[in-house]
Design an enzyme around this catalytic site. Structure first.
Site, short mmCIF file in Angstrom:
data_model
loop_
_atom_site.label_atom_id
_atom_site.label_comp_id
_atom_site.label_asym_id
_atom_site.label_seq_id
_atom_site.Cartn_x
_atom_site.Cartn_y
_atom_site.Cartn_z
N ARG A 15 2.61 -10.32 77.42
CA ARG A 15 2.07 -9.55 78.53
C ARG A 15 0.61 -9.92 78.81
NH1 ARG A 15 3.39 -3.67 76.20
NH2 ARG A 15 3.04 -4.84 74.26
N LYS A 74 -2.69 -5.45 73.88
CA LYS A 74 -2.58 -5.03 72.49
C LYS A 74 -3.95 -4.97 71.84
CE LYS A 74 0.54 -4.11 70.52
NZ LYS A 74 1.10 -2.73 70.37
N TYR A 93 -4.24 -0.85 74.51
CA TYR A 93 -3.52 -0.06 73.52
C TYR A 93 -4.17 -0.33 72.16
CZ TYR A 93 0.26 0.78 76.87
OH TYR A 93 0.99 1.19 77.96
N HIS A 95 -3.62 2.22 69.04
CA HIS A 95 -2.79 2.78 67.95
C HIS A 95 -3.57 2.80 66.64
CE1 HIS A 95 0.68 2.83 70.62
NE2 HIS A 95 0.45 1.57 70.92
N GLU A 117 -3.06 4.68 75.10
CA GLU A 117 -2.02 5.62 74.66
C GLU A 117 -2.53 7.05 74.46
OE1 GLU A 117 -3.75 4.03 70.80
OE2 GLU A 117 -3.23 3.20 72.77
N ASP A 269 4.58 1.55 66.15
CA ASP A 269 3.18 1.38 66.54
C ASP A 269 2.28 2.45 65.92
OD1 ASP A 269 3.02 -0.93 68.03
OD2 ASP A 269 3.54 0.04 69.91
#
Length: 374
Positions: A15, A74, A93, A95, A117, A269
């Site tokens: 992505r 990511k 993101y 996490h 997120e 995740d």
């Protein structure tokens, strides 16, 4: 503002954080958009497409060094930690509750780290997580059906069965966006679908949304323990925003499952909802514990990057535009949902669940914001 988009270097991640259409919108608003050469190729977006949208193609070093707002998909990997700096806003993101080394690297660098997120509205909606949850939920059933094939180590059962042969039982733990989408695809494949959730109101919604074609039950330890006994495919779809996922499937439960059954842990995740779950990659997606096939790919939407990248830009762009126009401090003052996305700022952890996960000091955002270079 100088907005940078870098190529993802995490294993099997295809992505990109911004489409050419998104880049064009930012350029139209007067921002300088830099895209690392080749960043969009995994999602079928060429450098020429970004240039046609008005973006500049730059080297990896220049993109990281010059950007004031850096967009990723990511979380940074270890090789990228040295590029973090205190005058940079990182939007991606993260996490962090499941990644202490990254959390400490962000704190040490002084970067302003905003997590997609944990951007959360007053209605408890997670607008930047939702589209990837939809993708991951739909993929969970698709990949679970694949892993059930005998050649993949599974039981060798067809999810929907055939006339005269019963379908597979699919157990979905968690009835949120991931769980609903997993159940939707499983129902479409004519499986016997069970969904466990802790909210009666949510179960009433699911009953209507899926036209009564699923079995619903209250999620608790005993119900999970009983339900996994005859399940062919278990999909872990639980989420506590920004925090570690609860371990709902214990090590002791695993041997009670059918040999060759499959566990797809979408919560990986955030650490996973099974005690035996550990992150895997698209190139090596499964492993076996006690004859149960585990599929624990930590970036499931990366398998379908064209769909995922477009869906991601659709929801992130308004927040990107807000930060680029006003700066982070003014943007979070205007938008409470964005403020909840700030996980690390000025060398402090500003998201309580992350601090608790790693035993680190928690600093409320309103205390840190006036002192940070944003």
């Amino acid at each position: 503002m100088k907005v940078g988009v870098v190529r993802e270097i995490k294993s099997d991640e295809h992505r990109v954080a911004l489409t050419p259409a998104g880049a064009r919108e930012l350029v139209r608003r007067g921002h300088d958009v830099m895209v690392e050469a080749g960043a969009g190729l995994g999602s079928a977006f060429t450098d020429a497409a970004y240039e046609a949208a008005g973006a500049r193609i730059a080297s990896i070093d220049d993109t990281w060094a010059e950007a004031e707002l850096l967009l990723k998909v990511k979380e940074p990997v270890a090789a990228e930690y040295p590029r973090l700096r205190e005058d940079l806003v990182l939007f991606t993101y993260l996490h962090l509750a499941a990644d202490e080394p990254l959390t400490r690297a962000l704190v040490d660098s002084g970067v302003a780290a905003v997590a997609y997120e944990t951007v959360e509205t007053e209605e408890r909606q997670l607008p930047l997580l939702a589209p990837m949850s939809e993708v991951a939920g739909r993929l969970a059933t698709q990949m679970g059906a694949w892993a059930l094939e005998k050649s993949q180590g599974g039981r060798g059962i067809l999810l929907g069965g055939v006339p005269g042969v019963p379908p597979a039982k699919v157990l979905v733990i968690g009835g949120g966006i991931v769980g609903y989408n997993a159940a939707l695809i499983a129902v479409g494949m004519q499986a016997d679908v069970w969904v466990l959730d802790r909210s009666v109101a949510r179960m009433r919604d699911l009953e209507m949304m899926l036209d009564g074609r699923i079995t619903l039950a209250m999620s608790n330890e005993l119900q999970i323990q009983e339900s996994i006994l005859d399940a062919d495919l278990v999909i872990g779809a639980v989420l506590i925003p920004g925090a570690l996922a609860p371990k709902l499937i214990t090590r002791e439960m695993l041997p009670t499952m059918k040999p060759g059954s499959v566990l797809v842990d979408v919560a990986i995740d955030q650490g996973g909802c099974a005690e035996t779950s550990r992150p895997t990659t698209h190139s090596d997606p499964t492993y076996v514990v006690d004859d149960v096939v585990h599929y624990c790919v930590a970036n499931m939407p990366g398998a379908v990057p064209i769909s995922s990248t477009k869906a991601l830009t659709n929801v992130t762009l308004p927040y990107v535009e807000a930060i680029a126009k006003h700066g982070l401090a003014a943007a979070v003052a205007r938008e409470a949902a964005l403020a909840r996305g700030v996980n690390v700022l000025g060398g402090k952890v500003t998201y309580q669940a992350v601090a608790e996960a790693h035993g680190m000091e928690y600093a409320p955002l309103e205390d840190v914001l006036p002192l940070a270079p944003v």
